[in-house]
Structures are given as C-alpha cells and as structure tokens.
Design a protein around this motif. Structure first.
Motif, short mmCIF file in Angstrom:
data_model
loop_
_atom_site.label_atom_id
_atom_site.label_comp_id
_atom_site.label_asym_id
_atom_site.label_seq_id
_atom_site.Cartn_x
_atom_site.Cartn_y
_atom_site.Cartn_z
N PRO A 36 1.54 50.28 33.64
CA PRO A 36 0.29 50.12 32.88
C PRO A 36 -0.20 48.68 32.89
CG PRO A 36 2.16 50.50 31.41
CD PRO A 36 2.67 50.65 32.80
N LEU A 37 -1.51 48.54 32.90
CA LEU A 37 -2.12 47.22 32.86
C LEU A 37 -2.14 46.70 31.44
CD1 LEU A 37 -5.16 47.71 35.25
CD2 LEU A 37 -2.98 46.66 35.76
N ARG A 38 -2.17 45.39 31.31
CA ARG A 38 -2.20 44.76 29.99
C ARG A 38 -3.51 45.07 29.27
NH1 ARG A 38 -2.76 39.57 30.10
NH2 ARG A 38 -2.04 39.29 28.00
N THR A 39 -3.41 45.33 27.99
CA THR A 39 -4.61 45.58 27.18
C THR A 39 -4.64 44.69 25.94
OG1 THR A 39 -3.50 47.36 26.00
CG2 THR A 39 -4.79 47.98 27.93
N GLN A 40 -3.84 43.65 25.92
CA GLN A 40 -3.74 42.79 24.73
C GLN A 40 -4.33 41.40 24.97
OE1 GLN A 40 -2.65 43.95 21.76
NE2 GLN A 40 -2.57 45.91 22.81
N ARG A 41 -5.40 41.34 25.72
CA ARG A 41 -6.05 40.04 25.95
C ARG A 41 -6.93 39.73 24.74
NH1 ARG A 41 -6.97 43.39 30.22
NH2 ARG A 41 -5.83 42.92 32.12
N GLY A 42 -6.96 38.47 24.34
CA GLY A 42 -7.78 38.11 23.20
C GLY A 42 -8.21 36.65 23.26
N LEU A 43 -9.32 36.36 22.61
CA LEU A 43 -9.87 35.01 22.63
C LEU A 43 -8.97 34.02 21.90
CD1 LEU A 43 -12.22 33.12 23.36
CD2 LEU A 43 -13.23 33.72 21.15
N GLN A 115 -17.38 49.20 34.70
CA GLN A 115 -17.59 49.86 33.41
C GLN A 115 -18.58 51.01 33.55
OE1 GLN A 115 -18.77 46.39 31.07
NE2 GLN A 115 -16.93 46.63 29.82
N ALA A 116 -19.66 50.78 34.27
CA ALA A 116 -20.66 51.84 34.47
C ALA A 116 -20.07 53.00 35.25
CB ALA A 116 -21.89 51.27 35.18
N ALA A 117 -19.29 52.71 36.28
CA ALA A 117 -18.70 53.77 37.11
C ALA A 117 -17.70 54.61 36.33
CB ALA A 117 -18.01 53.15 38.33
N ARG A 118 -17.03 54.02 35.36
CA ARG A 118 -16.06 54.76 34.55
C ARG A 118 -16.68 55.40 33.31
NH1 ARG A 118 -10.56 53.97 35.45
NH2 ARG A 118 -10.15 52.67 37.24
N GLY A 119 -17.97 55.22 33.13
CA GLY A 119 -18.64 55.83 31.99
C GLY A 119 -18.44 55.08 30.69
N ALA A 153 -13.80 43.41 27.71
CA ALA A 153 -14.22 44.35 28.75
C ALA A 153 -13.04 44.69 29.65
CB ALA A 153 -15.37 43.77 29.57
N MET A 154 -12.22 43.71 29.98
CA MET A 154 -11.04 43.97 30.80
C MET A 154 -10.01 44.80 30.03
SD MET A 154 -11.38 43.08 33.86
CE MET A 154 -9.69 43.38 34.36
N ASN A 155 -9.89 44.60 28.72
CA ASN A 155 -9.01 45.45 27.91
C ASN A 155 -9.47 46.90 27.97
OD1 ASN A 155 -7.35 43.37 27.11
ND2 ASN A 155 -8.38 43.06 25.15
N ASP A 156 -10.78 47.12 27.85
CA ASP A 156 -11.32 48.48 27.88
C ASP A 156 -11.09 49.13 29.25
OD1 ASP A 156 -12.16 48.12 25.29
OD2 ASP A 156 -14.26 47.71 25.83
N LEU A 157 -11.35 48.37 30.32
CA LEU A 157 -11.13 48.90 31.66
C LEU A 157 -9.66 49.22 31.90
CD1 LEU A 157 -13.49 46.68 33.85
CD2 LEU A 157 -13.68 49.13 33.42
N ASN A 162 -5.19 53.02 32.41
CA ASN A 162 -3.87 53.48 31.99
C ASN A 162 -3.88 54.97 31.62
OD1 ASN A 162 -2.81 50.94 32.38
ND2 ASN A 162 -2.96 50.36 30.23
N VAL A 163 -5.02 55.47 31.15
CA VAL A 163 -5.12 56.87 30.75
C VAL A 163 -5.51 57.76 31.94
CG1 VAL A 163 -6.44 58.49 29.34
CG2 VAL A 163 -5.66 56.35 28.37
N ARG A 164 -6.57 57.37 32.67
CA ARG A 164 -7.11 58.25 33.71
C ARG A 164 -6.70 57.88 35.13
NH1 ARG A 164 -13.34 59.07 33.07
NH2 ARG A 164 -13.29 56.91 33.73
#
Length: 166
Positions: A36-43, A115-119, A153-157, A162-164
């Motif tokens: 799985p890719l990291r999803t905990q990036r933050g400012l 983001q657009a391609a993944r809906g 945006a990278m967290n969302d992608l 990781n799911v799909r």
C-alpha cells in the motif's frame, strides 16, 4: 435418458472428483497493489520535519510524491515524472530555477488528470501551482496552501489506489 426436472436422486451418479469453486468474483478483477502507498502526508509534518532535518525530509517527501505518482498514473497516461532529487540537485540549479517551476507545473497537472480519471474531485491542477505556489507567495501563506493541497491530493490518490488498484 433422464428427465432434467426429476429429483436429484433420479439423476445418474457421476464418478470421479469434481472440484467445487471456492470463491466467485463479484466484480471484474483489478490487480491490487503489492504494497500500500502512504496516505499520511501532512503539511505540519512537512514543515516541522523539514526544519529539523534541514530540508532533507522535504526533498524525500517530494521524491516520494513523484515516485507514487509514477506508480499511480503511468498505466493511464504513459508519462514518467523526473525524480525530484535529480531535478533538485542538478536540473534546477543548471536551469537557474526554471526546472523547479516546470517540475511542479507538470506534477500538479498530472495529479489533477489522475484525480479526474479516478472520479475524485480535482483539487490540484497546474493552475493551482501558479496561483497558490507562485502568486500566493506575495501573501506569504500561498506556498503552504499549495503544499497542503498537493499532499492531500496525493493522500486521496494513494487511498484510492490502495482500495481499487490501478
């Protein structure tokens, strides 16, 4: 000859082993990510660890964003984003900063396309970089808003990947 509507007992018995399916796919198969890719990036982490590590964390974080984006989007768009370390240490200095502008412009545009391609809602585009990252520097908080939007945006992608999968 037997009647197909007859009870099961009237059917001829078949000899031999017939394997039964253990599972059935409910939806078309999509390959899952190996790791799985990291999803905990933050400012906050980006700024504080960047200060503590003298920007080494920031360089690593942007390198990881580029690598993740290549993994996420390559099958769809066939493009490859230059590694951030190469851009930061060599190309950016040789081009007197133009390389950094081009890299962020392309990465931001590619994130928006993915983001657009993944809906997903498109939150980062090339114009986001120019408006928040460049023009926003006139109000001092613009680049922070841009980095916040980029990391989220990278967290969302990554979460979608990781799911799909691809």
């Amino acid at each position: 000859m037997t009647n197909p509507n007859a009870p099961y007992a009237a059917q001829p018995q078949q000899s031999g082993f017939q394997p039964q399916p253990q599972f059935q796919l409910q939806q078309p198969y999509a390959p899952r990510p190996v790791a799985p890719l990291r999803t905990q990036r933050g400012l906050l982490k980006y700024v504080l660890l960047g200060l503590v590590t003298f920007s080494i964390y920031d360089i690593w974080q942007m390198s990881e964003v580029g690598d993740s984006l290549n993994l996420l989007a390559f099958k769809r768009d066939g493009k490859h984003t230059m590694h951030y370390c190469l851009m930061f240490f060599l190309v950016g200095w040789v081009t007197l900063g133009i390389g950094w502008l081009v890299w962020y412009h392309r990465v931001s545009g590619r994130i928006g396309e993915e983001q657009a391609a993944r809906g997903l809602p498109v939150t980062v585009t090339a114009s986001t970089f120019w408006l928040w990252g460049i023009l926003g520097s006139l109000i001092a908080v613009g680049p922070f808003i841009y980095i916040y939007k980029l990391l989220h945006a990278m967290n969302d992608l990554s979460a979608d990947y990781n799911v799909r999968g691809f």
